[in-house]
Design an enzyme around this catalytic site. Structure first.
Site, PDB file in Angstrom:
ATOM      1  N   ASN A  90     -12.621  42.910 -15.279  1.00  0.00           N
ATOM      2  CA  ASN A  90     -11.851  44.083 -14.871  1.00  0.00           C
ATOM      3  C   ASN A  90     -12.608  45.398 -15.025  1.00  0.00           C
ATOM      4  OD1 ASN A  90      -9.280  45.871 -14.688  1.00  0.00           O
ATOM      5  ND2 ASN A  90     -10.093  46.280 -16.732  1.00  0.00           N
ATOM      6  N   TYR A 156     -19.616  52.668  -4.637  1.00  0.00           N
ATOM      7  CA  TYR A 156     -18.576  51.913  -5.344  1.00  0.00           C
ATOM      8  C   TYR A 156     -17.991  50.835  -4.423  1.00  0.00           C
ATOM      9  CZ  TYR A 156     -13.796  51.256  -7.264  1.00  0.00           C
ATOM     10  OH  TYR A 156     -12.611  50.743  -7.731  1.00  0.00           O
TER      11      TYR A 156
END
Ligand SMILES: NC(=O)c1ccc[n+]([C@@H]2O[C@H](COP(=O)([O-])OP(=O)(O)OC[C@H]3O[C@@H](n4cnc5c(N)ncnc54)[C@H](OP(=O)(O)O)[C@@H]3O)[C@@H](O)[C@H]2O)c1
Length: 256
Positions: A90, A156
């Site tokens: 995560n 990203y």
């Protein structure tokens, strides 16, 4: 004693050992809390311990962006849990840049390390045990912005796109061993990291502005909305589900 449906549901992960990266706040902390509620034993990580690490979870301080960090986490998992049945990759995040050409090399590398290679390294250290036991579940937390890409977060979304592609391939490799691998792609979710990133985005002088429209379901995501999807994917309720990417975004993104 009568067992209610709620009792059996809340303990559905009893006996499972789970590792969640980035569990000190935001989505990761919600995943840790839900795993604990479901009866799993949980180890979580971040670069620094805070009071927001959910109570009941073991914690190891490490930076997921390096091979040494991944090895320290895997060693802690073996030591405190004795192995990992559920791995939730995560930890991640983004920094906005005005233009693609303004993103320095080291920032590209940093985003690849944080949002892609960290998962590759941890998976490579921890899925062999799952393979041997012929059971396990891995989740990669990506982003709903991958299909549309999203300047000013090109580095990203590119790293998360690689993560999704890799996640699918790993799922195919591990399926014969009974190990399932899926991705969860959140839309705009109210977390400390998400809010900080959106604040930086709002302060850019030029370049693409923020999309401030409300998702069709009428609100931004909450960490538990994403954790609900993760919990489903790591549970036996998803036992015929692998190689998929579950977008959880209130209906915002056109593809997912
Ligand atoms: N929130 C959103 O709107 C949104 C949307 C799409 C996708 N996502 C994805 O969801 C995931 C969680 O995001 P979030 O919004 O919950 O973020 P967050 O609130 O910033 O929490 C991130 C967690 O990861 C840890 N972390 C960050 N960098 C790390 C590093 N280098 N090594 C180890 N741990 C690190 C943080 O702790 P430390 O800082 O102490 O290390 C923290 O525990 C990320 O992968 C993100 O890309 C979020």
């Amino acid at each position: 004693m009568v067992t209610t449906r709620k009792d059996s549901e809340t303990r559905e992960l009893a006996g499972k050992r789970a590792l969640v990266t980035g569990g000190s706040r935001g989505i990761g902390a919600a995943v840790v809390r839900q795993l604990l509620d479901a009866g799993a034993e949980v180890l979580t990580t971040a670069r620094s311990a805070t009071r927001t690490v959910p109570k009941g979870a073991a914690f190891v301080e490490a930076d997921v962006r390096t091979r040494a960090g991944a090895e320290a986490i895997a060693a802690a998992a073996r030591e405190t849990l004795g192995g990992v049945d559920i791995l939730v990759n995560n930890a991640g995040g983004a920094r906005p840049f005005q233009h693609a050409w303004a993103i320095p090399d080291e920032e590209w590398q940093d985003q690849l390390d944080l949002n892609y290679l960290a998962s590759v390294r941890l998976d490579s250290l921890l899925t062999p045990g799952m393979r041997e036991r012929r059971s396990g579940a891995v989740v990669h937390v990506s982003t709903a912005a991958v299909p549309t890409s999203a300047p000013p977060f090109l580095h990203y979304t590119a790293a998360k796109a690689a993560l999704q592609n890799y996640s699918r391939g790993l799922a195919l490799e591990l399926a014969p061993f009974g190990v399932r691998v899926n991705a969860v792609s959140p839309g705009r979710t109210a977390t400390p990291g998400g809010e900080a990133t959106r604040g930086q985005w709002a302060s850019l002088d030029e370049g693409p502005g923020q999309d401030t429209t409300t998702p069709p379901l009428g609100r931004d995501g909450r960490p538990d909305d994403i954790a609900d999807a993760v919990l489903f994917l790591v549970s036996d309720r998803a036992s015929w589900l692998t190689g998929r990417n579950l977008t959880v975004d209130g209906g915002e993104f056109p593809v997912g």
